[in-house]
Design a protein around this motif. Structure first.
Motif, PDB file in Angstrom:
ATOM      1  N   ALA A 154       2.923  -1.164   5.378  1.00  0.00           N
ATOM      2  CA  ALA A 154       2.978  -1.946   4.141  1.00  0.00           C
ATOM      3  C   ALA A 154       1.981  -3.100   4.193  1.00  0.00           C
ATOM      4  O   ALA A 154       1.354  -3.436   3.177  1.00  0.00           O
ATOM      5  N   ALA A 155       1.826  -3.704   5.376  1.00  0.00           N
ATOM      6  CA  ALA A 155       0.834  -4.772   5.530  1.00  0.00           C
ATOM      7  C   ALA A 155      -0.567  -4.235   5.262  1.00  0.00           C
ATOM      8  O   ALA A 155      -1.369  -4.859   4.559  1.00  0.00           O
ATOM      9  N   ALA A 156      -0.867  -3.056   5.828  1.00  0.00           N
ATOM     10  CA  ALA A 156      -2.195  -2.466   5.640  1.00  0.00           C
ATOM     11  C   ALA A 156      -2.440  -2.087   4.184  1.00  0.00           C
ATOM     12  O   ALA A 156      -3.553  -2.227   3.668  1.00  0.00           O
ATOM     13  N   PHE A 157      -1.385  -1.601   3.495  1.00  0.00           N
ATOM     14  CA  PHE A 157      -1.530  -1.173   2.108  1.00  0.00           C
ATOM     15  C   PHE A 157      -1.679  -2.345   1.142  1.00  0.00           C
ATOM     16  O   PHE A 157      -2.466  -2.290   0.192  1.00  0.00           O
ATOM     17  N   THR A 158      -0.904  -3.405   1.362  1.00  0.00           N
ATOM     18  CA  THR A 158      -0.748  -4.429   0.330  1.00  0.00           C
ATOM     19  C   THR A 158      -1.513  -5.727   0.564  1.00  0.00           C
ATOM     20  O   THR A 158      -1.975  -6.344  -0.411  1.00  0.00           O
ATOM     21  N   LEU A 159      -1.627  -6.170   1.803  1.00  0.00           N
ATOM     22  CA  LEU A 159      -2.182  -7.509   2.027  1.00  0.00           C
ATOM     23  C   LEU A 159      -3.655  -7.653   1.632  1.00  0.00           C
ATOM     24  O   LEU A 159      -4.029  -8.687   1.055  1.00  0.00           O
ATOM     25  N   PRO A 160      -4.523  -6.659   1.909  1.00  0.00           N
ATOM     26  CA  PRO A 160      -5.905  -6.807   1.420  1.00  0.00           C
ATOM     27  C   PRO A 160      -5.961  -6.922  -0.105  1.00  0.00           C
ATOM     28  O   PRO A 160      -6.737  -7.721  -0.648  1.00  0.00           O
ATOM     29  N   THR A 161      -5.115  -6.133  -0.789  1.00  0.00           N
ATOM     30  CA  THR A 161      -5.090  -6.197  -2.251  1.00  0.00           C
ATOM     31  C   THR A 161      -4.567  -7.541  -2.734  1.00  0.00           C
ATOM     32  O   THR A 161      -5.099  -8.138  -3.679  1.00  0.00           O
ATOM     33  N   LEU A 162      -3.507  -8.056  -2.069  1.00  0.00           N
ATOM     34  CA  LEU A 162      -2.971  -9.373  -2.419  1.00  0.00           C
ATOM     35  C   LEU A 162      -4.033 -10.454  -2.235  1.00  0.00           C
ATOM     36  O   LEU A 162      -4.174 -11.351  -3.079  1.00  0.00           O
ATOM     37  N   ALA A 163      -4.752 -10.368  -1.119  1.00  0.00           N
ATOM     38  CA  ALA A 163      -5.797 -11.363  -0.856  1.00  0.00           C
ATOM     39  C   ALA A 163      -6.861 -11.335  -1.947  1.00  0.00           C
ATOM     40  O   ALA A 163      -7.344 -12.383  -2.396  1.00  0.00           O
ATOM     41  N   ALA A 321     -13.308   1.815   9.498  1.00  0.00           N
ATOM     42  CA  ALA A 321     -14.376   1.107   8.780  1.00  0.00           C
ATOM     43  C   ALA A 321     -15.722   1.291   9.471  1.00  0.00           C
ATOM     44  O   ALA A 321     -16.749   1.543   8.819  1.00  0.00           O
ATOM     45  N   GLU A 322     -15.730   1.190  10.795  1.00  0.00           N
ATOM     46  CA  GLU A 322     -16.982   1.260  11.545  1.00  0.00           C
ATOM     47  C   GLU A 322     -17.476   2.695  11.711  1.00  0.00           C
ATOM     48  O   GLU A 322     -18.680   2.959  11.645  1.00  0.00           O
ATOM     49  N   THR A 323     -16.547   3.645  11.916  1.00  0.00           N
ATOM     50  CA  THR A 323     -16.951   5.036  12.148  1.00  0.00           C
ATOM     51  C   THR A 323     -17.456   5.701  10.878  1.00  0.00           C
ATOM     52  O   THR A 323     -18.459   6.427  10.890  1.00  0.00           O
ATOM     53  N   PHE A 324     -16.777   5.430   9.749  1.00  0.00           N
ATOM     54  CA  PHE A 324     -17.118   6.113   8.499  1.00  0.00           C
ATOM     55  C   PHE A 324     -17.730   5.186   7.443  1.00  0.00           C
ATOM     56  O   PHE A 324     -17.885   5.572   6.291  1.00  0.00           O
ATOM     57  N   GLU A 325     -18.047   3.933   7.856  1.00  0.00           N
ATOM     58  CA  GLU A 325     -18.701   2.958   6.969  1.00  0.00           C
ATOM     59  C   GLU A 325     -17.912   2.767   5.673  1.00  0.00           C
ATOM     60  O   GLU A 325     -18.430   2.937   4.565  1.00  0.00           O
ATOM     61  N   LEU A 326     -16.650   2.388   5.823  1.00  0.00           N
ATOM     62  CA  LEU A 326     -15.746   2.199   4.690  1.00  0.00           C
ATOM     63  C   LEU A 326     -15.520   0.719   4.433  1.00  0.00           C
ATOM     64  O   LEU A 326     -15.716  -0.122   5.319  1.00  0.00           O
ATOM     65  N   SER A 327     -15.065   0.383   3.222  1.00  0.00           N
ATOM     66  CA  SER A 327     -14.715  -0.999   2.912  1.00  0.00           C
ATOM     67  C   SER A 327     -13.405  -1.366   3.602  1.00  0.00           C
ATOM     68  O   SER A 327     -12.651  -0.493   4.056  1.00  0.00           O
ATOM     69  N   MET A 328     -13.124  -2.664   3.689  1.00  0.00           N
ATOM     70  CA  MET A 328     -11.904  -3.144   4.334  1.00  0.00           C
ATOM     71  C   MET A 328     -10.666  -2.548   3.691  1.00  0.00           C
ATOM     72  O   MET A 328      -9.740  -2.096   4.367  1.00  0.00           O
ATOM     73  N   ALA A 329     -10.623  -2.544   2.366  1.00  0.00           N
ATOM     74  CA  ALA A 329      -9.440  -2.063   1.652  1.00  0.00           C
ATOM     75  C   ALA A 329      -9.212  -0.571   1.885  1.00  0.00           C
ATOM     76  O   ALA A 329      -8.086  -0.131   2.147  1.00  0.00           O
ATOM     77  N   VAL A 330     -10.277   0.232   1.818  1.00  0.00           N
ATOM     78  CA  VAL A 330     -10.147   1.684   1.994  1.00  0.00           C
ATOM     79  C   VAL A 330      -9.793   2.016   3.436  1.00  0.00           C
ATOM     80  O   VAL A 330      -8.921   2.859   3.704  1.00  0.00           O
ATOM     81  N   ALA A 335      -5.972   3.845   7.499  1.00  0.00           N
ATOM     82  CA  ALA A 335      -5.339   3.537   8.785  1.00  0.00           C
ATOM     83  C   ALA A 335      -3.834   3.378   8.632  1.00  0.00           C
ATOM     84  O   ALA A 335      -3.063   3.707   9.537  1.00  0.00           O
ATOM     85  N   GLY A 336      -3.403   2.897   7.463  1.00  0.00           N
ATOM     86  CA  GLY A 336      -1.981   2.719   7.221  1.00  0.00           C
ATOM     87  C   GLY A 336      -1.211   4.022   7.226  1.00  0.00           C
ATOM     88  O   GLY A 336       0.010   4.028   7.416  1.00  0.00           O
ATOM     89  N   LEU A 337      -1.915   5.158   7.066  1.00  0.00           N
ATOM     90  CA  LEU A 337      -1.244   6.453   7.087  1.00  0.00           C
ATOM     91  C   LEU A 337      -0.667   6.756   8.469  1.00  0.00           C
ATOM     92  O   LEU A 337       0.301   7.500   8.597  1.00  0.00           O
ATOM     93  N   TYR A 338      -1.271   6.167   9.515  1.00  0.00           N
ATOM     94  CA  TYR A 338      -0.723   6.327  10.873  1.00  0.00           C
ATOM     95  C   TYR A 338       0.690   5.764  10.927  1.00  0.00           C
ATOM     96  O   TYR A 338       1.629   6.408  11.400  1.00  0.00           O
TER      97      TYR A 338
END
Length: 488
Positions: A154-163, A321-330, A335-338
């Motif tokens: 939930a932290a991974a899903f919501t906090l970047p969006t909240l920020a 983010a580093e392996t697939f050059e993704l944005s922080m939110a994506v 990663a939150g799926l783990y």
């Protein structure tokens, strides 16, 4: 122990206790891992180095090692209702301090203190074990652990969006501040709405608070050996913060810490000997004995399962983010799926354990764990993202089902010591996390995953020595009468 029907959609009786317990556990994990998804903005805002960030990740899980042992003992003594409520309330303070931090040192101190909230897990293990019978215990503990663990997802899903919604340089601070406010709110809710046992049931308390009771001389020395890694890993952390690593502490400060840890271990050993002194006077009656090797095996398994989960949850957003050059939110979302797998995997591990046997289930899941992390070691930029995500979720299934199966066994060893056993097993999960994160700071990601896979193989070997819980646990009430608690 409540005999009512297990109805997941009920919010009365034992089901109310289960739902409120996983909710407060959810809040502890939401707070504990509110930092990882916000890595990019925090690092940029404070101008931190990558080494400083990795230090924060280690500090985040360090204090949880002794905290789980202490909280487990306090839970057995004072009951989960009071201890869980107090933990949530107190932990809101370092959460707010982290949100307000203006430099790395302030963040490091706040994050170190916030590691205490990670001890909340062991409290609910004792609470749930008081309300559910053996045939439902693995499932109930799995739901408690799995749905509570989802707080990290939930932290991974919501906090970047909240920020982003709050916007500006301080958006991440408001997002983290909200999680601190939730700590205070649920502290009050839990205290006002739960009880430690069903009406008419006895809450068995340990004879002493100073150390874990064992039932043979050999087990006493085994216990002291198993305590050592919890102190050694804290010494390793101090070394990493010394001038030889990241120069946050002076050599003098580190030497003081080493001396303090040595003194603390000696005091712990003395207290444990004192609690178990009767063993040298007369043997414990057979009916009251338990084998400490059962606890030791569970410690090792939780080192590999929960230890790896904590480490991987902490590093996976950055890895994607580093392996697939993704944005922080994506990257945070993927990663939150783990951790998302916790919703079904951990309850699934407990349910399978209830139905098909504790040891057999653990053997299968531990083997899957080793293979899962081996597959993650092969991921690189040439992989399709969907396949990498699928591999992560498959590995996560075995990790979290294994955690559920471990804690399907913990409450079946010795009822009055459930909090202490859960505390020690939980602490080994954090020993694993610090160990793995230390490895992560030294090697590439592929090697990091291979190391976890190797320790899972060691866990499989240790598991061969565990006995399937069966029969009854014998406990003595305060009035001297004996109660037999079924474990199978």
């Amino acid at each position: 122990m409540s005999a009512e029907k297990f109805n997941l959609f009920s919010f009365t009786g034992k089901m109310k206790i289960l739902h409120l317990s996983w909710m407060v556990f959810f809040i502890t994990f939401l707070v504990w891992f509110n930092m990882a998804p916000l890595k990019e903005v925090i690092v940029n805002d404070l101008g931190m180095s990558i080494q400083e960030w990795k230090t924060l990740l280690i500090l985040n899980v360090a204090l949880t090692i002794p905290a789980r042992v202490v909280i487990g003992a306090l839970t057995d003594k004072f009951g989960p209702r009071k201890v869980y409520s107090a933990l949530l309330l107190i932990s809101s303070v370092p959460c707010f301090a982290f949100a307000l931090a203006e430099n790395f040192t302030q963040m490091a101190l706040a994050r170190f203190a916030l590691g205490f909230i990670g001890a909340g897990f062991v409290i609910g293990i004792r609470m749930v074990s008081e309300w559910f019978p053996p045939k439902e215990l693995g499932t109930a503990e799995g739901i408690y652990g799995g749905w509570g663990n989802f707080g990290s997802a939930a932290a991974a899903f919501t906090l970047p969006t909240l920020a982003l919604l709050f916007g500006g340089e301080d958006g991440w601070r408001y997002a983290i501040g909200i999680t601190g406010a939730l700590c205070i709110l649920f502290s009050v809710i839990y205290y006002k709405n739960v009880s430690d046992t069903p009406k008419g049931s006895t809450y068995f308390r340990p004879k002493n608070l100073g150390g874990m009771e064992v039932t043979s001389k050999g087990d006493l020395f085994f216990l002291l050996v198993m305590k050592l890694p919890m102190y050694l890993i804290l010494a390793l952390l101090a070394y990493k913060l010394s001038p030889s690593g990241l120069p946050l502490l002076s050599y003098t400060a580190c030497n003081i810490i080493y001396a303090g840890l040595t003194a603390l271990y000696l005091f712990d050993a003395y207290s444990t000997f004192k609690v178990n002194k009767p063993l040298f006077e007369k043997p414990v009656p057979e009916a009251h004995r338990y084998e400490f090797k059962q606890v030791a095996v569970l410690n090792i398994l939780y080192f590999a399962t929960f230890g790896s989960e904590l480490a991987v949850v902490s590093m996976l957003p950055a890895f994607f983010a580093e392996t697939f050059e993704l944005s922080m939110a994506v990257a945070g979302l993927l990663a939150g799926l783990y951790a998302f797998m916790n919703l079904m995997s951990r309850p699934g591990g407990g349910l399978i354990s209830d139905k098909f046997g504790r040891k057999k289930t653990l053997l299968i899941l531990t083997a899957g764990l080793a293979l899962g992390y081996f597959s993650l070691s092969l991921i690189d930029a040439s992989w399709p993202i969907w396949l990498a995500v699928l591999a992560v979720m498959a590995c996560s299934f075995f990790v979290q089902s294994g955690e559920g199966a471990v804690f399907a066994v913990v409450p079946l060893i010795k009822r009055r010591l459930t909090g202490q056993i859960a505390g020690m097993t939980g602490a080994y999960g954090n020993v694993g996390a610090v160990t793995y994160l230390t490895v992560y700071a030294m090697v590439d990601t592929s090697t990091f995953f291979l190391v976890i896979s190797g320790t899972a193989v060691l866990g499989f070997v240790a598991l061969l020595f565990m006995k399937e819980p069966s029969g009854t646990i014998t406990e003595v009430k305060e009035d001297g009468t004996v109660e037999l608690i079924e474990v199978s």
